[in-house]
Design a protein around this motif. Structure first.
Motif, PDB file in Angstrom:
ATOM      1  N   MET A   1      51.186  48.102  33.413  1.00  0.00           N
ATOM      2  CA  MET A   1      50.626  47.344  32.298  1.00  0.00           C
ATOM      3  C   MET A   1      50.081  46.002  32.775  1.00  0.00           C
ATOM      4  O   MET A   1      48.953  45.613  32.457  1.00  0.00           O
ATOM      5  N   ASN A   2      50.877  45.271  33.560  1.00  0.00           N
ATOM      6  CA  ASN A   2      50.437  43.968  34.055  1.00  0.00           C
ATOM      7  C   ASN A   2      49.227  44.094  34.963  1.00  0.00           C
ATOM      8  O   ASN A   2      48.294  43.285  34.903  1.00  0.00           O
ATOM      9  N   THR A   3      49.230  45.134  35.818  1.00  0.00           N
ATOM     10  CA  THR A   3      48.086  45.361  36.710  1.00  0.00           C
ATOM     11  C   THR A   3      46.818  45.636  35.916  1.00  0.00           C
ATOM     12  O   THR A   3      45.743  45.093  36.211  1.00  0.00           O
ATOM     13  N   THR A   4      46.956  46.467  34.894  1.00  0.00           N
ATOM     14  CA  THR A   4      45.807  46.790  34.040  1.00  0.00           C
ATOM     15  C   THR A   4      45.255  45.548  33.369  1.00  0.00           C
ATOM     16  O   THR A   4      44.033  45.309  33.362  1.00  0.00           O
ATOM     17  N   LEU A   5      46.148  44.724  32.806  1.00  0.00           N
ATOM     18  CA  LEU A   5      45.694  43.516  32.113  1.00  0.00           C
ATOM     19  C   LEU A   5      45.074  42.515  33.082  1.00  0.00           C
ATOM     20  O   LEU A   5      44.142  41.791  32.720  1.00  0.00           O
ATOM     21  N   MET A   6      45.567  42.475  34.308  1.00  0.00           N
ATOM     22  CA  MET A   6      44.958  41.598  35.316  1.00  0.00           C
ATOM     23  C   MET A   6      43.530  42.037  35.607  1.00  0.00           C
ATOM     24  O   MET A   6      42.607  41.214  35.723  1.00  0.00           O
ATOM     25  N   GLN A   7      43.322  43.354  35.704  1.00  0.00           N
ATOM     26  CA  GLN A   7      41.966  43.875  35.944  1.00  0.00           C
ATOM     27  C   GLN A   7      41.044  43.572  34.767  1.00  0.00           C
ATOM     28  O   GLN A   7      39.899  43.140  34.953  1.00  0.00           O
ATOM     29  N   MET A   8      41.550  43.799  33.544  1.00  0.00           N
ATOM     30  CA  MET A   8      40.756  43.510  32.356  1.00  0.00           C
ATOM     31  C   MET A   8      40.414  42.023  32.273  1.00  0.00           C
ATOM     32  O   MET A   8      39.285  41.648  31.938  1.00  0.00           O
ATOM     33  N   THR A   9      41.410  41.169  32.588  1.00  0.00           N
ATOM     34  CA  THR A   9      41.198  39.727  32.528  1.00  0.00           C
ATOM     35  C   THR A   9      40.144  39.291  33.533  1.00  0.00           C
ATOM     36  O   THR A   9      39.281  38.456  33.222  1.00  0.00           O
ATOM     37  N   ALA A  10      40.200  39.861  34.741  1.00  0.00           N
ATOM     38  CA  ALA A  10      39.219  39.506  35.766  1.00  0.00           C
ATOM     39  C   ALA A  10      37.806  39.849  35.309  1.00  0.00           C
ATOM     40  O   ALA A  10      36.865  39.054  35.497  1.00  0.00           O
ATOM     41  N   LEU A  11      37.646  41.011  34.686  1.00  0.00           N
ATOM     42  CA  LEU A  11      36.316  41.416  34.216  1.00  0.00           C
ATOM     43  C   LEU A  11      35.866  40.553  33.039  1.00  0.00           C
ATOM     44  O   LEU A  11      34.680  40.189  32.934  1.00  0.00           O
ATOM     45  N   MET A  12      36.805  40.190  32.147  1.00  0.00           N
ATOM     46  CA  MET A  12      36.457  39.298  31.044  1.00  0.00           C
ATOM     47  C   MET A  12      36.054  37.919  31.560  1.00  0.00           C
ATOM     48  O   MET A  12      35.127  37.296  31.043  1.00  0.00           O
ATOM     49  N   LEU A  13      36.761  37.447  32.583  1.00  0.00           N
ATOM     50  CA  LEU A  13      36.420  36.143  33.162  1.00  0.00           C
ATOM     51  C   LEU A  13      35.034  36.160  33.795  1.00  0.00           C
ATOM     52  O   LEU A  13      34.335  35.142  33.800  1.00  0.00           O
ATOM     53  N   CYS A  14      34.620  37.323  34.313  1.00  0.00           N
ATOM     54  CA  CYS A  14      33.251  37.443  34.841  1.00  0.00           C
ATOM     55  C   CYS A  14      32.240  37.240  33.700  1.00  0.00           C
ATOM     56  O   CYS A  14      31.225  36.561  33.878  1.00  0.00           O
ATOM     57  N   GLY A  15      32.552  37.822  32.545  1.00  0.00           N
ATOM     58  CA  GLY A  15      31.685  37.625  31.382  1.00  0.00           C
ATOM     59  C   GLY A  15      31.687  36.173  30.930  1.00  0.00           C
ATOM     60  O   GLY A  15      30.637  35.609  30.598  1.00  0.00           O
ATOM     61  N   ALA A  16      32.881  35.542  30.938  1.00  0.00           N
ATOM     62  CA  ALA A  16      32.975  34.134  30.561  1.00  0.00           C
ATOM     63  C   ALA A  16      32.232  33.257  31.570  1.00  0.00           C
ATOM     64  O   ALA A  16      31.614  32.254  31.203  1.00  0.00           O
ATOM     65  N   GLY A  17      32.278  33.670  32.850  1.00  0.00           N
ATOM     66  CA  GLY A  17      31.553  32.931  33.889  1.00  0.00           C
ATOM     67  C   GLY A  17      30.051  32.980  33.690  1.00  0.00           C
ATOM     68  O   GLY A  17      29.335  32.013  33.987  1.00  0.00           O
ATOM     69  N   TRP A  18      29.581  34.104  33.181  1.00  0.00           N
ATOM     70  CA  TRP A  18      28.142  34.239  32.889  1.00  0.00           C
ATOM     71  C   TRP A  18      27.712  33.191  31.863  1.00  0.00           C
ATOM     72  O   TRP A  18      26.617  32.632  31.937  1.00  0.00           O
ATOM     73  N   ARG A  19      28.598  32.936  30.872  1.00  0.00           N
ATOM     74  CA  ARG A  19      28.303  31.935  29.845  1.00  0.00           C
ATOM     75  C   ARG A  19      28.077  30.560  30.471  1.00  0.00           C
ATOM     76  O   ARG A  19      27.243  29.779  30.004  1.00  0.00           O
TER      77      ARG A  19
END
Length: 304
Positions: A1-19
Motif C-alpha cells: 500500500m505504501n509503495t503504491t501511494l509513493m508511486q502515485m504521489t511521485a506521478l502527481m508531483l510531476c503534474g504539480a511540477g508542470w504547473r
C-alpha cells in the motif's frame, strides 16, 4: 500500500511540477483540459468497453452499485446537516456537499486499487462510477449545484441528456455484448488492453495538474475540517457498514470500501465554476483531502 501511494504521489508531483514550470508555455489548466478530454472521449470509453465486456455482471454488480449509491446519498445528508448546523452560506454549502459526498472513485481509485488488489478491480471501479456515482453527479449533484449556486442557467430539457456521453455509450455496448456472450476477437482484445493501460497514468498526472497550494486559504479551514471528516472518515464508515449489510466479503469488500474512501473528485471544480459556487474552497478541498488521503488510505487498508 505504501509503495503504491509513493508511486502515485511521485506521478502527481510531476503534474504539480508542470504547473510551476509550464513547459512550452502550456499552463496546467490548458494541459489538464486536453488530457482529461482525451481520457474522457477516447481512452476511458475503450477501457469501459474492455472491462465490462469481460466482467462477471450479476448480483455483485448490484451490490457495488447499491454500496456507492447509498454511501453518497447518506454522505450528502450528513454534510447538509453539518452545513445547516454551522450556518454555511449557499456558495460554501454547495461546494462542501459536492466535495464531501463524491469521491474520486476513478481518477485516483482505479490506479490505486489496481496496484494493490489487481486488474480485477477495474470492473469494480467502473461499475461504482458508471452505475452509482456518475448518475448521481449528473442528476442530484447538478440539482444541488443549481440550488446553492447563482448561475441563472436555464434548466436542461431532460436529465437523460447528461448521459449522452462516450463512457455511458461504451458501457451500454459492453453490457449488451457481455450478456449476449459475444466473444472478444483476439486482436481487438489486445488493442483494448493497450489503450486501457494509458488511462491510469494520465489520470494521476491530470490530478497533479489540478492540485494547487495557492488555493489554500486560512479562511476556508472551518469549511474544510467537516468536509475532510465526512469524506475521509464518515463516508468510508458508512460504506463499511453497507458492505457488511450487503454481504460483501474478502477482497471485493475491502476494494469497494477503499474506493469510497478516496478523496474529493476533481470534476466538482467544473460544477462549482459553472453554477457560481465557491470554486476556491472546492479546489482547496480537493488538494487537502488528496494530501490527507496519503495517511487515511493506509489506515483504512489496515482496518479492512
Amino acid at each position: 500500500m505504501n509503495t503504491t501511494l509513493m508511486q502515485m504521489t511521485a506521478l502527481m508531483l510531476c503534474g504539480a511540477g508542470w504547473r510551476v514550470l509550464t513547459p512550452n508555455r502550456l499552463t496546467a489548466d490548458q494541459t489538464r483540459s486536453v488530457l482529461t478530454s482525451v481520457v474522457y472521449y477516447f481512452f476511458m470509453p475503450i477501457m469501459v468497453l474492455d472491462v465490462l465486456w469481460r466482467a462477471d455482471i450479476g448480483w455483485q454488480s448490484l451490490q457495488y452499485s447499491a454500496l456507492g449509491f447509498i454511501s453518497i446519498l447518506l454522505s450528502i445528508l450528513a454534510t447538509w446537516l453539518l452545513a445547516k448546523l454551522f450556518k454555511f452560506k449557499n456558495p460554501q454549502t454547495g461546494a462542501v456537499i459536492l466535495a464531501a459526498a463524491f469521491p474520486n472513485v476513478t481518477y485516483l481509485g482505479l490506479p490505486v486499487l489496481e496496484q494493490i488488489f489487481g486488474d480485477w478491480t477495474r470492473s469494480l471501479v467502473i461499475q461504482i462510477d458508471l452505475f452509482a456515482e456518475a448518475p448521481l453527479v449528473y442528476t442530484l449533484g447538478i440539482m444541488l449545484a443549481r440550488h446553492y449556486g447563482a448561475s441563472g442557467e436555464p434548466k436542461p430539457k431532460s436529465v437523460l441528456a447528461f448521459f449522452n456521453a462516450p463512457p455511458f455509450w461504451a458501457a451500454f455496448v459492453a453490457v449488451v455484448l457481455n450478456l449476449n456472450q459475444v466473444p472478444i476477437p483476439f486482436w481487438v482484445a489486445g488493442l483494448l488492453q493497450k489503450c486501457s493501460g494509458a488511462v491510469a497514468p494520465l489520470m494521476i498526472f491530470s490530478l497533479g495538474l489540478a492540485l494547487s497550494w495557492r488555493d489554500i486559504r486560512l479562511r476556508n479551514v472551518p469549511f474544510i475540517v467537516p468536509t475532510a471528516l465526512v469524506k475521509l472518515g464518515l463516508m468510508p464508515l458508512i460504506a463499511l457498514w453497507l458492505a457488511n449489510l450487503l454481504n460483501l466479503t474478502g477482497q471485493p469488500r475491502a476494494a469497494a470500501v477503499m474506493d469510497i474512501a478516496m478523496p474529493s473528485m476533481v470534476m466538482g471544480i467544473v460544477l462549482c465554476d459553472r453554477y457560481k459556487l465557491d470554486s476556491g474552497l472546492y479546489a482547496m478541498a480537493v488538494t487537502v483531502t488528496t494530501a490527507l488521503s496519503l495517511v487515511s488510505l493506509p489506515l483504512w487498508y489496515r482496518v479492512l
